[in-house]
Design an enzyme around this catalytic site. Structure first.
Site, PDB file in Angstrom:
ATOM      1  N   HIS A   1      44.613  44.455  38.780  1.00  0.00           N
ATOM      2  CA  HIS A   1      45.374  43.998  39.934  1.00  0.00           C
ATOM      3  C   HIS A   1      46.720  43.451  39.455  1.00  0.00           C
ATOM      4  O   HIS A   1      46.934  43.262  38.259  1.00  0.00           O
ATOM      5  CB  HIS A   1      44.596  42.924  40.718  1.00  0.00           C
TER       6      HIS A   1
HETATM    7  P1  TYD Z   1      38.395  38.849  40.360  1.00  0.00           P
HETATM    8  O1  TYD Z   1      39.773  38.806  40.935  1.00  0.00           O
HETATM    9  O2  TYD Z   1      37.599  40.098  40.578  1.00  0.00           O
HETATM   10  O3  TYD Z   1      38.431  38.499  38.817  1.00  0.00           O
HETATM   11  P2  TYD Z   1      39.258  39.219  37.618  1.00  0.00           P
HETATM   12  O4  TYD Z   1      40.706  38.954  37.894  1.00  0.00           O
HETATM   13  O5  TYD Z   1      38.789  38.542  36.371  1.00  0.00           O
HETATM   14  O6  TYD Z   1      38.926  40.676  37.641  1.00  0.00           O
HETATM   15  O7  TYD Z   1      37.587  37.600  40.939  1.00  0.00           O
HETATM   16  C1  TYD Z   1      36.173  37.546  40.942  1.00  0.00           C
HETATM   17  C2  TYD Z   1      35.719  36.787  42.160  1.00  0.00           C
HETATM   18  O8  TYD Z   1      36.100  35.426  42.074  1.00  0.00           O
HETATM   19  C3  TYD Z   1      36.288  37.345  43.443  1.00  0.00           C
HETATM   20  O9  TYD Z   1      35.257  37.331  44.426  1.00  0.00           O
HETATM   21  C4  TYD Z   1      37.360  36.357  43.827  1.00  0.00           C
HETATM   22  C5  TYD Z   1      36.850  35.061  43.233  1.00  0.00           C
HETATM   23  N1  TYD Z   1      37.898  34.123  42.820  1.00  0.00           N
HETATM   24  C6  TYD Z   1      38.018  32.901  43.458  1.00  0.00           C
HETATM   25  O10 TYD Z   1      37.279  32.592  44.407  1.00  0.00           O
HETATM   26  N2  TYD Z   1      38.975  32.012  43.029  1.00  0.00           N
HETATM   27  C7  TYD Z   1      39.811  32.302  42.006  1.00  0.00           C
HETATM   28  O11 TYD Z   1      40.670  31.443  41.645  1.00  0.00           O
HETATM   29  C8  TYD Z   1      39.701  33.587  41.351  1.00  0.00           C
HETATM   30  C9  TYD Z   1      40.629  33.956  40.211  1.00  0.00           C
HETATM   31  C10 TYD Z   1      38.732  34.455  41.789  1.00  0.00           C
END
Ligand code: TYD
Length: 132
Positions: free
Chosen positions: A49
Site C-alpha cells: 500500500h
Molecule cells: P495492514 O495495513 O494490513 O498491515 P501492514 O501494513 O503491515 O500490511 O493492517 C492490518 C490490520 O490492522 C488491518 O485490519 C488494519 C489494522 N490496523 C489498525 O487498526 N491500526 C493501525 O494503526 C494499523 C497500522 C493497522
C-alpha cells in the site's frame, strides 16, 4: 524516492544500549501513533500500500526484513536489520515488506492516526494518483 535511512544515536555502556526517539527532533515529524508488528513469517509479505499523506519511520527492533520501496518510477530494496536505524518513508511511496526473519519485531512511528481512507491499496490506483 521519498525515503531515507536515519542513524539514531546509541547511548551505550556496560549495561547495554539505549536509543531515544523524539518527535520533530531525530524523528522528522510529530509522532501521533506507534504500532508494532511481530510473529512474522518469511513467506508472508505485508504492506502493499501507499499513504496519501502519512509519514512513517520503521525500526527493526529485532530480526530483519526487506522493504521494497516504489515511487511509481523506480523500485529499490532496503534491508532493515539494526535497531539504531530508522527507515523514513514519506507520502506516496508504495511499500512491500518481505523476507521477514522468524520473530522479527518492527516498530513503526506514524505522523497521524490510523485512517483507512488515507491508504491506497491498489497499485494501479497508486500509479494514477501520483501521475495526477
Ligand atoms: P495492514 O495495513 O494490513 O498491515 P501492514 O501494513 O503491515 O500490511 O493492517 C492490518 C490490520 O490492522 C488491518 O485490519 C488494519 C489494522 N490496523 C489498525 O487498526 N491500526 C493501525 O494503526 C494499523 C497500522 C493497522
Amino acid at each position: 524516492m521519498n525515503y531515507k535511512l536515519i542513524e539514531m544515536q546509541i547511548h551505550g555502556d556496560q549495561r547495554g544500549k539505549l536509543v531515544s526517539l523524539e518527535g520533530n527532533k531525530n524523528i522528522p515529524f510529530e509522532i501521533k501513533r506507534v504500532y508494532y508488528i511481530f510473529d512474522t513469517l518469511p513467506d508472508q509479505d505485508r504492506g502493499m500500500h501507499a499513504h496519501k499523506n502519512m509519514e512513517q519511520i520503521v525500526i527493526a527492533l529485532d530480526g530483519a526484513c526487506e522493504f521494497v520501496l516504489d515511487d511509481g518510477k523506480t523500485r529499490e530494496k532496503v534491508l532493515l536489520n539494526r535497531p539504531d536505524i530508522g527507515l523514513y518513508i514519506g507520502k506516496n511511496m508504495w511499500r512491500v515488506m518481505k523476507n521477514f526473519s522468524y520473530g522479527c519485531k518492527l516498530m513503526v512511528l506514524a505522523s497521524d492516526y490510523y485512517n483507512e481512507k488515507e491508504y491506497i491499496r491498489n497499485y494501479d490506483e497508486f500509479l494514477k494518483s501520483i501521475n495526477g
